[in-house]
Each structure stands twice: as C-alpha cells, then as structure tokens.
Design a protein around this motif. Structure first.
Motif, PDB file in Angstrom:
ATOM      1  N   ARG A  36       0.832  -1.210   0.000  1.00  0.00           N
ATOM      2  CA  ARG A  36       0.000   0.000   0.000  1.00  0.00           C
ATOM      3  C   ARG A  36       0.863   1.255   0.000  1.00  0.00           C
ATOM      4  O   ARG A  36       0.646   2.172  -0.803  1.00  0.00           O
ATOM      5  CB  ARG A  36      -0.928  -0.021   1.220  1.00  0.00           C
ATOM      6  N   ASN A  40       1.568   3.732  -3.299  1.00  0.00           N
ATOM      7  CA  ASN A  40       1.053   5.094  -3.175  1.00  0.00           C
ATOM      8  C   ASN A  40       2.160   6.123  -3.372  1.00  0.00           C
ATOM      9  O   ASN A  40       1.987   7.095  -4.124  1.00  0.00           O
ATOM     10  CB  ASN A  40       0.396   5.260  -1.807  1.00  0.00           C
ATOM     11  N   SER A  43       3.281   6.513  -6.844  1.00  0.00           N
ATOM     12  CA  SER A  43       2.203   6.931  -7.757  1.00  0.00           C
ATOM     13  C   SER A  43       1.871   5.861  -8.785  1.00  0.00           C
ATOM     14  O   SER A  43       1.566   6.162  -9.947  1.00  0.00           O
ATOM     15  CB  SER A  43       2.567   8.253  -8.449  1.00  0.00           C
ATOM     16  N   GLY A  72      -2.058   6.013   0.980  1.00  0.00           N
ATOM     17  CA  GLY A  72      -3.034   5.158   0.317  1.00  0.00           C
ATOM     18  C   GLY A  72      -4.406   5.196   0.947  1.00  0.00           C
ATOM     19  O   GLY A  72      -5.290   4.439   0.554  1.00  0.00           O
ATOM     20  N   GLN A  76      -4.349  10.743   3.716  1.00  0.00           N
ATOM     21  CA  GLN A  76      -3.173  11.027   2.880  1.00  0.00           C
ATOM     22  C   GLN A  76      -2.316  12.165   3.426  1.00  0.00           C
ATOM     23  O   GLN A  76      -1.649  12.881   2.691  1.00  0.00           O
ATOM     24  CB  GLN A  76      -3.599  11.327   1.439  1.00  0.00           C
TER      25      GLN A  76
END
Length: 753
Positions: A36, A40, A43, A72, A76
């Motif tokens: 995860r 994240n 990207s 994720g 954020q």
C-alpha cells in the motif's frame, strides 16, 4: 532479504499501523502494508513501487509513522512535523488553535513560538482592557490538545518556544515546575548569541515588549540562565534552542525567520512549513567489520527518492502549509540503530573513535543525499524557492572530512537542488521497534527489560548483540540475565569480561560530555537539527547541568534536552522527597499524611488458611494503605496479617516502590499452598503480594482511580504512575524509558513526546 519481524514489532504494527475494517478486524499484514505504502508513494509506477517496497521490506529504511499509517488512505497526510505562527491578536491565536487540532487529528506534531504575544497586563487598545499574556494562551492550546485524539489513538504533541528577551520569560521558565501542568507540551527557551555573550560577560540584557518594541526591563543574564539550569535539573524542562544557529542554517533566509521547531526539537521550520522524515537502519549496514559504505550510498539515494516522492502525493491539512511545503520541498533523512552498529563494530559509544565515525558517517549520508537531490533537480526541477536560497549563492557551509564538497556546491549552484533541507536526526520511537534496533543516535537505554505476559509470567528480553557476545564467551545464563535486568547495564557485574563492559554501554554508563559530543558530531553534517537526550544520573548537580549546556553551546549544537534520572518523575516514580545532592543523603524518610477520605478496591483471594480480603486504598498520589481481613481467624495469625498491612501501608506512604514491596512478599511459602483462579498462592504473604500486583494492572488499565483523578486507559497527556512505584506504560503496564526527549515503552511501542 526481507526483515524478520519480532513479536514486539508485530504487536506494534497490529495495534498502530495495519489497517482494520469497521469491526476492528485486521485486513492488513506486513506485505499488504508495504505494498500500500510503496505503491502510493510511487504513484503506481511499478519499478518505483518495487524499489520502495524492497527498501522497507529489507529494513534498510522506514518513513515516519504518518506515512506508514496514512499513505493510500483517504487522509493522505504523510508529514510528521509542522510549525504554525501565532500573531498578537485573538483572531490569530484561535485560528492557530483550530489549525493545530486539524494537524493533531491527522497524526502530526506542532510547534509554536509564543514570542509575538504581548505580555500579561499589557494594554489592549481595541477593548480598553489588558492582555492575558502568552502563558494564559499556552494553557488554552494545552486544553485543546487534550480534546483531540491524534489519528483517533493518542493525544497530539507540541513544542512551545518563548524568546529569552520576552517580558514573561521568567514565568515561562518555571511554568512546568508542576509536572501535572501543560502535559501536552515540551517547552524550550529561545536563546540568542547576544544573551549567551551577556552570560559570559556577566552583563544585563533587555526584555523587549513584543507589542511596542520598547524595553520592558533589564535582567542579569546569568540569573536567567541559572534559573533555566535550575528548572532543567529539577524536571528536565525547559530545554534550550539556539535561535541564531537555526537561522544561520536557514536555507531560505529571505522568506522569513525560523522561530520554532517540531515537538522534539529536531526540525526547525518556517511558519506553516511541514516536513516528512525517514530513517536509515545503520545496524544492517555492516560488512567485513566495517560500515558497508557502498550499500549505505545506495540506501541513501533510494531513501531520498522516497522522501521526495512523499511530497508529491501528500495532502496537507491547510492551504498555507501546502503552498510553502511544495515551494521548499523540505525532507529529513536520519538514522536509527547507531548504538547497535557500534555494538557490532566493538566500538564504545563514549570514545573518540565513535565520535569520529559519527562525523564521517553523517558527512557521507549528507553528501550523497545532496548529490541525489541535485540529480532529481535536473530530472524534475529544483525546489521553487531555489533562487531565494543559500544554494543559489554557493553559501552552503560544509567542512570536508572525506567528501568533495567544493565540486558538489558548484554543481548545485549551477543546476539546482530538489529539496531545501535533506537531513534530520529524529526520534525513531516505534519505527526502531519495528526494525528491532536502537533509537536514533541514542545509546541503548537498557540492555534488558521485562515483558509481562499471561498469568503473571515475566519474560526477559536482552539485546540481541549482547546475547550473541555472551554466548560466544560461554557465559549466557538466566542468573546473569536477572542481574543485567536489575542493574540495567553490565557495570559492576562480576564474571563479565572487561572488553564487553567497555563496548556494551548504556545511556547511564555514558557521561553527559560524551552524549553532547556525539550530538555535536552528527549535528555538524545535519541540515536541520538532532533529537538527543543528555542523560544524567540522579546525583548530578545543578553545576553539572550548566556545564553541559555550555559545552553544547561551544560545540555547535542547535538545542539541548537534558534529563536527570528520576527528576521528571519525582512525583511519578518516587512521589516524595528524594535525595538530589550528596549533602542530603542523611535525610530521614517520613510517610506522607493519610487524608481523611481514601478510596480503593477490595480483592478476594483463596489461601490455605481461608478466604482473604485485601483492600488497597489510594489518595491523590496513588496507593497509600492496605487492610487485610481473613474469615474468622484470630489470635497470632490475625496479628501477623495486621502487621503486614501496617508495614505495607507505611512503605506505600514513604516513597517505596510497589514493585519492591511485591518482590519481597511474592513467593513466600507456607505448609498450606492453595490454587486461586489458576494461580498458586503459596502463603498469606504471597497473597498480599499478588493482590498488590493485580492492583497495578487494574490501575494501569484505568479500572480504578487515584484519589479524585480518573486514570483512563487512553493517554491523557502523561503516563501513569502506580502509587510510589515506577512509571508504567498506559497501554501494557510495562516500565517506560526516557529517551530522545520522549517517553517510550520498549514492550509495546507506546510513546509520548
């Protein structure tokens, strides 16, 4: 190779990091969490995701907790450190209270300078009234923090700084004399070069009203410095921050002055700035009896890529924070596992060799961090405020040990750099527990600790590098572990070779001078600042603290946090008169007075002599008395039980640790042992010991109260104390440590700055 997670690491991860569904059921494990986070931050770029995953999975690097927790997700918010401005108006003050609450809710810590607020009783023209002053509003901020849980799990942490020339500086220096006050704040005095020069020359200096700019009064600099030292000796606060040094290292001086730091002092920031941090695990970077420099270089470069990418995917809690954070792109790469690296290299922490290695290693990290950031600038562009920075003018200050700084400075001047700052030595808290290594650059606080498990069983955990060394010497055994646990270090233990005692030093084996020299060595090549606690024995004098502050100033530290063993918990660890200097060693201990009303709990236990009822009452300071009754027993047995109760009560009110009382009573055996709820009660004395132990557990979990003060299961800004005993973790009940300016539980990962 994937890092092997310890039992403690898994507990911390399951409690604080792995995702849960709406019913509280875990839906993540280590692999899913890293996937995860890596995906994240990258990207969705598959190659970057793989690299970032491997970097964390191997244990070489971990980002700060908000990144692990929030990447994720809907929130954020990935940064750990924020500084918010407070201007001299009611609108600014309460706007900042609101903004701080939003940051705490998202998992960040906040720092403030209260130096712009006019002094108490100063005229307020708009209302024709008078000002409440900075200390009044500091209490407002503290109360607001109490009301907001950080990420739904804990209270936020704050730093309050007041400049030494503020009219209310004396009140500020003493504002945490009572440890029950301002429990959500660390406080530091902002020290200037002019003030330190006045201390040296024994001159007076001016207090300046922030509202009018007029001289409020004059004070003797040495008297003010002496008060700072006196309070730091008493309970560890205030710390000091050298403001001019923060601003001499300010990479963007035209954008404003740095006036505050994050809660632990390692991240100086401009108003509204944020910074995301991460740490390299040095304990894993050893090859053939030396630092694995090639691997370290690789890890530094990968870590810079990771931290820079964090900025691009972060959601910031305020527009002002987003604007300046993206304009300066500050990151803070630091280290953990320094003490464990020294253990493996067989280098004593308190040695010239260790200090020299610290400077060499941090220069290496800083150099290759800046080299990689410069490459990123060519790929993606320099940070937007680059032309306003010291890099554009070639004013980056670095002394060469091994690295070619001149050529790198010229490269950066011509081609730019991606991040305004790159290096920070932060407290590593729970991430070092996940990585199973020592915190930051601190020495190990203890080489062994006890973990409470089911049915009262206690397991001893020992530093893995010490265990290996003892096994190699053929002297590893349970008796030795017990002695190490009792002493906390190897000092004074017979049968341990001198070479091991020399290498396996703990925080209290190391003199304050070496703590400060180590901090200064890392600071020399750190853009931001260094989080470090200078540990003193309880017997340290006020003069010792003053000498340490002066040494830190002369060696170039940007700030200092000191802690004299047992001082901050003088009402928590010992709850009463405590010897603090040699001339007081003959002072007699007297029990505190019993209040008119006490309250507590009664426990029923089955003994070989019948039903025993043990009542343990508390006053405002904790456990204060015990009453014991057993069925219809009379005569000598009844008298002996009353004697036990009276002596235990006397001990509780005389600053004797509950742990010590329990240890004396538990295990006493008689001819009629008895099982009670799955536990063996070996005598009436043993039953009383078990009742006291159960009281500790209930008290810690918040199921009983001390006096009128409810002790809840959640942290209300201070850790729990158990009667006259030891400081306990509010989550698991184990003893806690004071390190990196924070309180930390080595068993479950609970921490509080």
């Amino acid at each position: 190779m994937a890092m092997e997670l310890t039992e403690n690491a898994l507990k911390v991860l399951e409690k604080r990091y792995f995702r849960k569904d709406e019913n509280g059921v875990l839906i993540e494990d280590w692999d899913k969490m890293l996937t995860r986070v890596a995906s994240n931050i990258a990207s969705g770029d598959e190659e970057k995701t793989r690299r970032f995953y491997q970097l964390m999975d191997a244990g070489y690097f971990l980002p700060n907790s908000p990144t692990l927790m929030n990447a994720g997700g809907d929130l954020q918010q990935l940064s750990a450190c924020f500084v918010l401005p407070i201007e001299d108006s009611m609108e600014s003050i309460f706007e900042t209270v609101k903004n701080a609450a939003l940051i705490h809710k998202s998992g960040g810590g906040t720092g403030f300078s209260f130096s712009h607020l006019r002094e108490a009783n100063a005229r307020v023209r708009s209302t024709n009234g008078v000002s409440s002053g900075p200390l009044s509003f500091l209490k407002v901020f503290n109360a607001a923090t109490d009301a907001v849980k950080q990420g739904g799990t804990r209270r936020g942490a704050n730093m309050a700084i007041l400049n030494v020339d503020h009219p209310q500086i004396l009140d500020f220096i003493t504002c945490k004399e009572n440890p029950a006050e301002l429990t959500n704040f660390n406080i530091s005095v902002g020290i200037t070069e002019d003030f330190m020069q006045a201390v040296t020359n024994d001159d007076e200096y001016n207090l300046i009203s922030p509202h009018t700019g007029a001289i409020y009064k004059k004070l003797k600099a040495r008297d003010v410095f002496a008060l700072i030292v006196k309070m730091a000796h008493k309970n560890g606060e205030p710390g000091i921050v050298f403001l001019d040094r923060l601003n001499n290292a300010n990479p963007t001086p035209t954008l404003g002055k740095i006036e505050s730091t994050n809660p632990c002092g390692e991240q100086p920031l401009l108003p509204y700035e944020a910074c995301n941090l991460g740490s390299i695990n040095l304990a894993l970077l050893i090859k053939d009896g030396d630092v694995d420099w090639d691997k370290l270089k690789e890890v530094v470069r990968e870590s810079i890529d990771f931290l820079d990418a964090v900025i691009d995917v972060s959601k910031f809690p305020l527009h002002q924070i987003e604007t300046i954070s993206q304009a300066n792109r500050k990151i803070g790469l630091g280290v953990m596992g320094w003490a464990d690296l020294l253990f493996q290299l067989k280098i004593p922490y308190a040695s010239e060799e260790a200090v020299a290695l610290a400077a060499k290693l941090m220069e290496f990290i800083d150099f290759y961090a800046k080299e990689r950031s410069s490459e990123l600038a060519q790929e993606k562009g320099a940070f937007p405020n680059f032309q306003e920075s010291i890099y554009a003018t070639g004013c980056l200050k670095r002394e060469k040990i091994n690295q070619p700084w001149d050529s790198l400075k010229e490269k950066i001047k011509k081609e730019g750099i991606r991040n305004a700052t790159l290096t920070t030595i932060a407290p590593t808290g729970t991430i070092s527990m996940i990585a199973d290594t020592s915190s930051g650059i601190e020495p190990q606080f203890s080489l062994a600790y006890v973990k409470n498990v089911m049915d009262g069983e206690k397991l001893i955990y020992v530093n893995k590098y010490l265990q290996k060394a003892l096994e190699e010497k053929g002297i590893y055994n349970n008796k030795l572990l017990d002695e190490i646990l009792t002493r906390g270090s190897l000092a004074g233990i017979e049968g341990i070779p001198d070479d091991l005692k020399k290498v396996f030093q703990t925080a209290h084996d190391i003199s304050p001078e070496w703590h400060i020299r180590m901090q200064a060595a890392f600071q020399k090549y750190t853009d931001n600042a260094v989080s470090k606690t200078i540990n003193f024995p309880n017997s340290a004098t006020v003069e010792d603290i003053q000498s340490a502050y002066e040494l830190a100033y002369h060696l170039g530290c940007k700030g200092v946090t000191v802690y004299r063993d047992g001082s901050r918990e003088s009402q928590v660890l010992y709850l009463g008169t405590q010897t603090t200097s040699p001339e007081k060693t003959d002072k007699k201990v007297a029990p505190r007075t019993r209040p008119e009303i006490t309250k507590g709990i009664t426990q029923r236990l089955e003994t070989g002599c019948g039903h025993m009822y043990v009542t343990i009452n508390t006053d405002a300071q904790g456990a204060c008395e015990v009453f014991i009754q057993m069925g219809k027993v009379g005569g000598c047995a009844s008298a002996q039980l009353e004697a036990i109760a009276r002596l235990v009560s006397l001990a509780l009110r005389s600053q004797i640790k509950i742990e010590s009382i329990t240890r004396q009573l538990k295990g006493i055996r008689c001819q009629s042992p008895m099982w009670n709820k799955g536990k063996m009660i070996t005598s009436c004395g043993d039953a009383v010991g078990q009742a006291l132990e159960q009281f500790v557990t209930l008290y810690t979990k918040g199921q009983i109260q001390a006096g009128e003060l409810s002790v809840e299961n959640e942290n209300l800004g201070s850790h729990q104390s158990v009667g006259n005993g030891f400081a306990l973790c509010p989550d698991c009940g184990n003893t806690i440590e004071h390190t990196e300016g924070c309180l930390k539980c080595p068993a479950c990962g609970w921490s509080k700055c």
